[in-house]
Motif scaffolding. Structure first.
Motif, PDB file in Angstrom:
ATOM      1  N   ASP A   1       1.557  -0.208  12.028  1.00 36.51           N
ATOM      2  CA  ASP A   1       2.540   0.289  11.074  1.00 36.51           C
ATOM      3  C   ASP A   1       3.586  -0.771  10.737  1.00 36.51           C
ATOM      4  OD1 ASP A   1       2.439   3.408  12.832  1.00 36.51           O
ATOM      5  OD2 ASP A   1       1.500   2.957  10.902  1.00 36.51           O
TER       6      ASP A   1
ATOM      7  N   TYR B   1       0.194   7.740  -6.225  1.00 34.32           N
ATOM      8  CA  TYR B   1      -0.395   6.796  -5.291  1.00 34.32           C
ATOM      9  C   TYR B   1      -0.283   5.341  -5.733  1.00 34.32           C
ATOM     10  CZ  TYR B   1      -2.606  11.086  -3.642  1.00 34.32           C
ATOM     11  OH  TYR B   1      -2.835  12.357  -3.172  1.00 34.32           O
TER      12      TYR B   1
ATOM     13  N   TYR C   1       2.471  13.985  -0.582  1.00 42.24           N
ATOM     14  CA  TYR C   1       1.214  13.261  -0.587  1.00 42.24           C
ATOM     15  C   TYR C   1       1.299  12.161   0.466  1.00 42.24           C
ATOM     16  CZ  TYR C   1       1.132  15.450  -5.204  1.00 42.24           C
ATOM     17  OH  TYR C   1       1.184  16.353  -6.228  1.00 42.24           O
ATOM     18  N   TYR C   2       0.211  11.909   1.152  1.00 41.06           N
ATOM     19  CA  TYR C   2       0.172  10.881   2.184  1.00 41.06           C
ATOM     20  C   TYR C   2      -1.063  10.014   2.009  1.00 41.06           C
ATOM     21  CZ  TYR C   2       3.848  13.608   4.362  1.00 41.06           C
ATOM     22  OH  TYR C   2       5.034  14.270   4.598  1.00 41.06           O
ATOM     23  N   LYS C   3      -0.950   8.821   2.533  1.00 42.31           N
ATOM     24  CA  LYS C   3      -2.037   7.842   2.413  1.00 42.31           C
ATOM     25  C   LYS C   3      -3.336   8.408   2.963  1.00 42.31           C
ATOM     26  CE  LYS C   3      -3.314   3.223   4.094  1.00 42.31           C
ATOM     27  NZ  LYS C   3      -4.340   3.599   5.059  1.00 42.31           N
ATOM     28  N   ASP C   4      -3.256   9.017   4.131  1.00 46.85           N
ATOM     29  CA  ASP C   4      -4.441   9.611   4.745  1.00 46.85           C
ATOM     30  C   ASP C   4      -3.987  10.606   5.807  1.00 46.85           C
ATOM     31  OD1 ASP C   4      -4.909   6.384   6.264  1.00 46.85           O
ATOM     32  OD2 ASP C   4      -3.758   8.060   7.039  1.00 46.85           O
ATOM     33  N   ASP C   5      -4.956  11.258   6.415  1.00 48.81           N
ATOM     34  CA  ASP C   5      -4.620  12.300   7.396  1.00 48.81           C
ATOM     35  C   ASP C   5      -3.920  11.721   8.623  1.00 48.81           C
ATOM     36  OD1 ASP C   5      -7.574  14.354   6.791  1.00 48.81           O
ATOM     37  OD2 ASP C   5      -5.616  14.293   5.801  1.00 48.81           O
ATOM     38  N   SER C   6      -4.235  10.467   8.933  1.00 51.77           N
ATOM     39  CA  SER C   6      -3.613   9.856  10.105  1.00 51.77           C
ATOM     40  C   SER C   6      -2.113   9.720   9.907  1.00 51.77           C
ATOM     41  CB  SER C   6      -4.218   8.480  10.374  1.00 51.77           C
ATOM     42  OG  SER C   6      -3.485   7.813  11.391  1.00 51.77           O
ATOM     43  N   LEU C   7      -1.724   9.250   8.737  1.00 51.52           N
ATOM     44  CA  LEU C   7      -0.300   9.133   8.453  1.00 51.52           C
ATOM     45  C   LEU C   7       0.344  10.500   8.293  1.00 51.52           C
ATOM     46  CD1 LEU C   7       0.182   6.095   6.032  1.00 51.52           C
ATOM     47  CD2 LEU C   7       0.766   6.313   8.426  1.00 51.52           C
ATOM     48  N   LYS C   8      -0.381  11.412   7.686  1.00 51.40           N
ATOM     49  CA  LYS C   8       0.171  12.747   7.464  1.00 51.40           C
ATOM     50  C   LYS C   8       0.556  13.409   8.774  1.00 51.40           C
ATOM     51  CE  LYS C   8      -0.840  17.122   5.126  1.00 51.40           C
ATOM     52  NZ  LYS C   8      -1.849  17.870   4.324  1.00 51.40           N
TER      53      LYS C   8
ATOM     54  N   GLU D   1       0.821  -1.195   0.000  1.00 60.03           N
ATOM     55  CA  GLU D   1       0.000   0.000   0.000  1.00 60.03           C
ATOM     56  C   GLU D   1       0.864   1.259   0.000  1.00 60.03           C
ATOM     57  OE1 GLU D   1      -2.446   0.364   3.484  1.00 60.03           O
ATOM     58  OE2 GLU D   1      -0.749   0.487   4.855  1.00 60.03           O
TER      59      GLU D   1
END
Length: 120
Positions: A89, A102, A57-64, A45
């Motif tokens: 993780d 992505y 760019y990040y997978k989602d806000d949580s990772l960001k 992923e």
């Protein structure tokens, strides 16, 4: 062209790691550099990417909020700073270089992967 990922290891939940990606035969900043991960039994992923212009760019806000992708054009290296790590993780992390953002298919060159294990 070779990409060499390093920096993985065993860390407790809440800890930090910094992954590095060293490139030879290719100027990293001229292309998208991405980090992907693959957990046991799961598909690879997207984690994060940085564009030639520096956009990230990040997978989602949580990772960001926990991970930061960066690069050093002089050293021709990329990095993934991972903070507040969680057991979910845990995965093998791969760096890649190409024209995708992505999608893994958009990346032509891949590093060998570095294992990150987060204990609870």
């Amino acid at each position: 062209v070779q990409l060499q990922a390093s920096g993985g290891g065993l860390v407790q939940a809440g800890g930090s790691l910094r992954l590095s990606c060293a490139a030879s035969g290719r100027t990293l900043w001229r292309y998208f550099m991405g980090w992907f991960r693959q957990a046991p039994g799961k598909e690879r992923e997207f984690v994060a990417a940085i564009a030639p212009n520096g956009d990230t760019y990040y997978k989602d806000d949580s990772l960001k909020g926990r991970f930061t992708i960066s690069r050093d054009s002089v050293q021709n290296m990329g990095f993934l700073q991972m903070n507040r790590l969680k057991p979910e993780d845990t995965a093998v992390y791969y760096c890649a270089s190409g024209n995708g953002v992505y999608q893994a298919l958009g990346y032509l060159y891949w590093g060998q992967g570095t294992l990150v294990t987060v204990s609870s």
